[in-house]
Design an enzyme around this catalytic site. Structure first.
Site, PDB file in Angstrom:
ATOM      1  N   GLU A 166     -13.406   8.699   4.642  1.00 25.81           N
ATOM      2  CA  GLU A 166     -14.356   7.879   5.400  1.00 25.81           C
ATOM      3  C   GLU A 166     -14.330   8.383   6.835  1.00 25.81           C
ATOM      4  OE1 GLU A 166     -16.557   6.031   4.293  1.00 25.81           O
ATOM      5  OE2 GLU A 166     -15.816   5.944   2.245  1.00 25.81           O
ATOM      6  N   CYS A 184     -16.197   2.311  13.347  1.00 20.38           N
ATOM      7  CA  CYS A 184     -17.006   3.324  12.671  1.00 20.38           C
ATOM      8  C   CYS A 184     -18.373   2.763  12.312  1.00 20.38           C
ATOM      9  CB  CYS A 184     -16.286   3.819  11.431  1.00 20.38           C
ATOM     10  SG  CYS A 184     -15.749   2.472  10.379  1.00 20.38           S
TER      11      CYS A 184
HETATM   12  P1  NAD Z   1      -9.109  11.711  14.061  1.00 26.21           P
HETATM   13  O1  NAD Z   1      -9.925  12.442  13.087  1.00 26.21           O
HETATM   14  O2  NAD Z   1      -8.833  12.331  15.370  1.00 26.21           O
HETATM   15  O3  NAD Z   1      -7.672  11.361  13.442  1.00 26.21           O
HETATM   16  C1  NAD Z   1      -7.543  10.649  12.234  1.00 26.21           C
HETATM   17  C2  NAD Z   1      -6.175  10.953  11.622  1.00 26.21           C
HETATM   18  O4  NAD Z   1      -6.154  12.327  11.229  1.00 26.21           O
HETATM   19  C3  NAD Z   1      -5.010  10.751  12.586  1.00 26.21           C
HETATM   20  O5  NAD Z   1      -3.906  10.209  11.893  1.00 26.21           O
HETATM   21  C4  NAD Z   1      -4.717  12.177  13.045  1.00 26.21           C
HETATM   22  O6  NAD Z   1      -3.404  12.362  13.496  1.00 26.21           O
HETATM   23  C5  NAD Z   1      -4.980  12.945  11.759  1.00 26.21           C
HETATM   24  N1  NAD Z   1      -5.243  14.385  11.948  1.00 26.21           N
HETATM   25  C6  NAD Z   1      -5.696  15.008  13.061  1.00 26.21           C
HETATM   26  N2  NAD Z   1      -5.808  16.342  12.841  1.00 26.21           N
HETATM   27  C7  NAD Z   1      -5.448  16.548  11.553  1.00 26.21           C
HETATM   28  C8  NAD Z   1      -5.360  17.709  10.715  1.00 26.21           C
HETATM   29  N3  NAD Z   1      -5.687  18.925  11.177  1.00 26.21           N
HETATM   30  N4  NAD Z   1      -4.956  17.556   9.439  1.00 26.21           N
HETATM   31  C9  NAD Z   1      -4.651  16.327   8.958  1.00 26.21           C
HETATM   32  N5  NAD Z   1      -4.692  15.197   9.700  1.00 26.21           N
HETATM   33  C10 NAD Z   1      -5.087  15.309  10.979  1.00 26.21           C
HETATM   34  O7  NAD Z   1      -9.804  10.281  14.242  1.00 26.21           O
HETATM   35  P2  NAD Z   1      -9.401   9.130  15.257  1.00 26.21           P
HETATM   36  O8  NAD Z   1      -9.773   9.558  16.636  1.00 26.21           O
HETATM   37  O9  NAD Z   1      -8.007   8.677  14.977  1.00 26.21           O
HETATM   38  O10 NAD Z   1     -10.361   7.946  14.776  1.00 26.21           O
HETATM   39  C11 NAD Z   1     -11.695   7.821  15.180  1.00 26.21           C
HETATM   40  C12 NAD Z   1     -12.613   8.350  14.094  1.00 26.21           C
HETATM   41  O11 NAD Z   1     -12.378   7.647  12.877  1.00 26.21           O
HETATM   42  C13 NAD Z   1     -14.081   8.124  14.395  1.00 26.21           C
HETATM   43  O12 NAD Z   1     -14.788   9.275  14.062  1.00 26.21           O
HETATM   44  C14 NAD Z   1     -14.469   6.971  13.467  1.00 26.21           C
HETATM   45  O13 NAD Z   1     -15.835   6.919  13.121  1.00 26.21           O
HETATM   46  C15 NAD Z   1     -13.616   7.257  12.299  1.00 26.21           C
HETATM   47  N6  NAD Z   1     -13.439   6.073  11.464  1.00 26.21           N
HETATM   48  C16 NAD Z   1     -14.141   6.004  10.295  1.00 26.21           C
HETATM   49  C17 NAD Z   1     -14.029   4.885   9.491  1.00 26.21           C
HETATM   50  C18 NAD Z   1     -14.787   4.793   8.206  1.00 26.21           C
HETATM   51  O14 NAD Z   1     -14.420   3.987   7.358  1.00 26.21           O
HETATM   52  N7  NAD Z   1     -15.827   5.590   8.010  1.00 26.21           N
HETATM   53  C19 NAD Z   1     -13.194   3.822   9.874  1.00 26.21           C
HETATM   54  C20 NAD Z   1     -12.505   3.928  11.080  1.00 26.21           C
HETATM   55  C21 NAD Z   1     -12.627   5.071  11.862  1.00 26.21           C
END
Ligand code: NAD
Length: 482
Positions: free
Chosen positions: A251, A285
């Site tokens: 997501e 989100c």
């Molecule tokens: P992010 O993508 O920066 O990080 C999400 C997670 O991924 C964190 O735990 C991070 O440490 C990890 N991560 C980062 N790089 C990685 C890699 N190379 N490999 C594996 N894991 C890695 O997102 P964020 O800034 O924490 O959250 C905001 C984003 O989340 C926004 O884009 C928002 O829309 C999205 N979001 C989506 C939903 C949904 O249900 N669609 C819900 C909440 C948030």
């Protein structure tokens, strides 16, 4: 109050372990306050966790459904007992208001209760075979070792809506939360651990995404990854998972539209716009960052929205008078402010807000921003900002509104405010989004129904509700000659 200087450790194979280094989470409402210190794990700890989960899987996947039910119910009841205390932690670590944070803790409890019930309702199918004397049974089995990678914006409910179904259906877990909200994740894991989850079934490895998350996504021994976060990170994970064919549920980002037609109940439409665009600091989100407004009411709507924005109180998340807490981090605040410049550079009018403001404490406070005269091709209408920034686009009629709403790479949530039943029904059927809200904010989903989007917003089976079983189990078809 949970703010403590005890260093929170990783949980690996039932033991709380030191990591490679220590990092701190800071209160975005008050940068002089450290909320927690947590250990940062290593790729080796990921491997150890996966091995522990694999070992535990043999027994846990065949454990009594009543045992799993009772564990999940114990988790739910502790979350409910501690909702105010944990709400304060979420509020201090993430920055959402205490009201929003406490509601999130309650939601996490509801999710555990829902999946406790689902443990007792795992069903199969029995079909007649085309071959006489043969019966066909279709059953569901636990997927295996699941990697859970979560974002910072919903620090307890998102982990809950992944951990609860994973455990309910008999899977073992390696959980990596976002660094900014690791203390909240730690407390959830502590509760689950004390509720009686056997050794190795649930492992927590805190630390950086590039190290911990990447090691999980690259491992051939993880059977599935459920990820929530940005589309960019999701695509990196998908590339890494492709090598081993790891099952994926993702997501990701959104650029959600809220259409307001001229016949809408204006008070309701303004409420929906304020809630969708700015509550939770726009860091949902499902937030609506594109307000698509019919020409006949456009000028009135923009002016009325500005009047309402002037009344919003921005401040410390624990202050009961606060409507909107701080932005989560310096990096996110810089990104929001950068998009204010980008929008103005593109020719949109900054109609209100958009600057950093002082609070009574040193925090990442920002005045919510409204752009008008935005066209949908602008970057502020196409790229996810993930802050309290919305842009109004003027459209001639409903047909143009729908076309603009769908003109995006994302497809998570979409809303329409109208009294016209035909438009509401047409929008519901034709907007390219996983979630549609009619005369409601685009954010705010129930905990017992499917959640997820389309296009660049999602990949794989839906989360939550009865749909969760699709990701967390695998189907077996058995033929029996009797
Ligand atoms: P992010 O993508 O920066 O990080 C999400 C997670 O991924 C964190 O735990 C991070 O440490 C990890 N991560 C980062 N790089 C990685 C890699 N190379 N490999 C594996 N894991 C890695 O997102 P964020 O800034 O924490 O959250 C905001 C984003 O989340 C926004 O884009 C928002 O829309 C999205 N979001 C989506 C939903 C949904 O249900 N669609 C819900 C909440 C948030």
């Amino acid at each position: 109050m949970l703010i403590t200087m005890i260093v929170l450790k990783n949980l690996i194979d039932g033991d709380w372990r030191e990591g490679d280094s220590i990092f701190a989470s800071t209160n975005p409402s008050n940068l002089d306050e450290i909320v927690a210190q947590c250990v940062s794990g290593s790729a080796d700890q990921v491997m150890e966790s996966i091995a522990a989960a694999k070992t535990a899987f043999a027994e846990w996947s065949h454990s009594s459904i009543l045992l799993r039910h009772d564990i999940l119910m114990r988790v739910a009841s502790e979350l409910r007992e501690r909702e105010v205390e944990l709400g304060r932690l979420v509020s201090c670590e993430q920055g959402k208001t205490l009201r929003e944070a406490t509601a999130e803790v309650v939601r996490a409890a509801q999710i555990f209760e829902f999946f406790a019930g689902e443990c007792l309702r795992i069903q199969g199918e029995k079909l007649a075979s085309v071959r006489p004397g043969v019966e066909v049974d279709i059953t569901r089995e636990a997927l295996g070792v699941i990697g859970l990678i979560t974002p910072w914006n919903i620090p307890i409910a998102i982990p809950a809506w992944k951990i609860a179904p994973a455990l309910a259906y008999g899977n073992c877990i390696v959980f990596k939360p976002a660094e900014l909200v690791s203390a909240t994740a730690w407390h959830l894991v502590d509760i689950i651990c004390r509720a009686g989850v056997p050794q190795g079934v649930l492992n927590l490895v805190m630390g950086s995404g590039k190290v911990i998350g990447s090691a999980m996504a690259r491992s051939p021994d993880i059977d599935g990854i459920s990820f929530t976060g940005s589309t960019t990170t999701g695509r990196t994970i998908a590339t890494n998972c492709a090598e081993h064919g790891t099952k994926l549920q993702m997501e990701m980002g959104g650029k959600n539209p809220l259409v307001v037609l001229a016949d809408a109940d204006m008070d309701l439409a303004l409420d929906c716009a304020i809630d969708s665009a700015f509550f939770a600091t726009g860091q949902r989100c499902t937030a609506a960052s594109r307000l698509i407004v019919e020409d006949a009411i456009h000028d009135y709507f923009v002016q009325a929205l500005i009047e309402r924005m002037k009344a919003i109180k921005i401040g410390h998340a624990l202050d009961p008078a606060t409507d909107i807490g701080p932005v989560v981090s310096e990096g996110q605040l810089e990104q929001n402010l950068r998009y204010i410049d980008i929008g103005q550079g593109e020719g949109a009018t900054l109609a209100f807000g958009g600057s950093r403001i002082e609070g009574t404490t040193r925090g990442y406070f920002m005045q919510p921003a409204l752009f008008s005269s935005a066209s949908n091709g602008m970057r502020i209408c196409q790229e996810e900002i993930f802050g309290p920034v919305a842009a109004v686009t003027r459209v001639a009629d409903y047909d143009e509104a729908l076309q603009v709403a769908n003109d995006t790479q994302f497809g998570l949530s979409a809303g329409i405010c109208t009294r016209n039943l035909a438009c509401a029904m047409h929008f519901r059927r034709n907007v390219a989004a996983g979630i549609v809200a009619v005369n409601l904010p685009t954010a705010g989903a129930d905990f017992h129904v499917p959640f997820g989007g389309r296009k660049a917003s999602s990949l794989g089976p839906r989360e939550q509700g009865r749909s969760a079983i699709e990701f967390y189990t695998t189907t077996k078809t058995s033929y029996l000659r009797c």
